[in-house]
Design an enzyme around this catalytic site. Structure first.
Site, mmCIF file in Angstrom:
data_model
loop_
_atom_site.group_PDB
_atom_site.id
_atom_site.type_symbol
_atom_site.label_atom_id
_atom_site.label_comp_id
_atom_site.label_asym_id
_atom_site.label_seq_id
_atom_site.Cartn_x
_atom_site.Cartn_y
_atom_site.Cartn_z
ATOM 1 N N SER A 17 0.866 -1.186 0.000
ATOM 2 C CA SER A 17 0.000 0.000 0.000
ATOM 3 C C SER A 17 0.899 1.231 0.000
ATOM 4 C CB SER A 17 -0.857 -0.011 1.275
ATOM 5 O OG SER A 17 -1.461 1.244 1.472
ATOM 6 N N TYR B 218 -1.900 -0.468 10.562
ATOM 7 C CA TYR B 218 -1.982 -0.850 9.144
ATOM 8 C C TYR B 218 -0.696 -0.437 8.418
ATOM 9 C CZ TYR B 218 -3.863 -1.066 4.347
ATOM 10 O OH TYR B 218 -4.059 -1.351 3.016
#
Ligand SMILES: NC(=O)c1ccc[n+]([C@@H]2O[C@H](COP(=O)([O-])OP(=O)(O)OC[C@H]3O[C@@H](n4cnc5c(N)ncnc54)[C@H](O)[C@@H]3O)[C@@H](O)[C@H]2O)c1
Length: 316
Positions: free
Chosen positions: A173, A186
């Site tokens: 990501s 995350y």
């Protein structure tokens, strides 16, 4: 004398690879065939995983689909079989559990064969401020988003090394390259996933296993539902990406054996900028883009929350 020779060789290689990279910006790279390859996709029960499964089905690959969500995964399997006549196998696997990964991996080897393209895609997000994030959710982020990659590599890399053939794909990501407000667990887990995939890329180069390719994907927000509710302030610079567009970019990157892929392209410039501007300038930029507040309206995937509560109740 050695230093002069080494430096000349290095400069020669550097220039050659620079020109090669430049040429590939103009002439598209040849795409490899994936027909007959055994492609394992973790987190295949929805979003990007499902979209990728459909693309690989169309290209004649044999699909091995893993997800903790049995129903969603079965649906992907059904859709893939409907799409083309390929073989597709669905397995329920909780990627947060090492034993589950090894057990299902053994089953895959016996029932389907050696995986040749491994796509580590399963992912979870908590989306809360750090002190509001329960300990078990922090652990879960790391187990699913990063640690599971260690176990899937351990399970499938030996056969790839033996055959000097394979492809390792990490769906990381942009949060694996930059930290974000309300994404501490995350983001940290995605940094770990990125670091692991990149380290293995270099390790395989040193081992001269040049036919085992690595692709690391770093997208920004996608409309899969995982980040439901999030909004960016400047959609022309940081749009909410369409999942089909991202799946096509990922597929293309795999077929062209690209190593690093940032989506959208604006991220390449933003990252270079981040290295050279001051922290205060960085904050001003994140405020302008709305990155600082985009998680404020985060709702997340409702079904995932329901499943998580159900699993917690079963465990208690
Ligand atoms: N959606 C975004 O904005 C975005 C942005 C950048 C990166 N990504 C990454 O892309 C990947 C795919 O995400 P998506 O957007 O398709 O979301 P998604 O929620 O649609 O897909 C994630 C899948 O992982 C599965 N999963 C969750 N926990 C699991 C576990 N313990 N074991 C096995 N499977 C599990 C879920 O059931 C789901 O099917 C993720 O790694 C995510 O972090 C997403």
């Amino acid at each position: 004398m050695d230093t002069i020779v080494d430096t000349s060789v290095f400069l020669g290689k550097f220039l050659y690879f620079f020109l090669e990279a430049f040429a590939y910006k103009i002439i598209p790279k040849r795409k490899k065939s994936v027909a007959g390859e055994i492609v394992l996709i973790t987190g295949a029960g929805s979003g990007l995983g499902r979209k990728l499964a459909m693309h690989f089905a169309r290209l004649g690959a044999i699909l091995v689909l893993w997800d903790i969500d049995e129903e969603g995964n079965m649906e992907t399997c059904r859709l893939a079989k409907e799409k083309s006549a390929v073989k597709a196998f669905a397995y329920t696997c909780d990627c947060s559990k090492r034993r589950d990964i090894y057990r299902v991996a053994d089953q895959v080897r016996k029932e389907v064969g050696d995986v040749t393209i491994l796509i580590n895609n399963a992912g979870v997000v908590t989306g809360q401020t750090f002190l509001d994030t329960p300990d078990h959710m922090i652990e879960r982020s790391f187990l699913v988003n990063a640690i599971s990659h260690f176990w899937t590599y351990k399970a499938f890399l030996p056969a790839m090394i033996k055959a000097n053939h394979g492809h390792l794909v990490c769906i990381a990501s942009v949060a694996g390259l930059v930290g974000f407000n309300r994404l501490s667990d995350y983001s940290a887990s995605k940094f770990a996933a990125f670091g692991f995939a990149e380290s293995l890329f270099f390790e395989l180069c040193v081992l001269k296993k040049t036919e085992i390719k690595t692709t690391i994907i770093c997208p920004s927000l996608i409309n899969t539902g995982m980040f439901e509710g999030c909004k960016t302030k400047r959609p022309f610079l940081l749009p909410l990406l369409e999942q089909e567009y991202v799946a096509k970019r990922i597929l293309n990157a795999i077929l062209e054996e690209q190593v690093y892929v940032l989506i959208p392209k604006f991220l390449y410039y933003a990252l270079i900028l981040k290295q050279i501007i001051s922290p205060k300038m960085s904050i001003a930029l994140t405020e302008y883009l709305g990155v600082d507040t985009c998680m404020a309206s985060f709702e997340g995937r409702k079904k995932e929350k329901e499943l998580q509560t159900e699993r917690e109740n079963t465990n208690n």
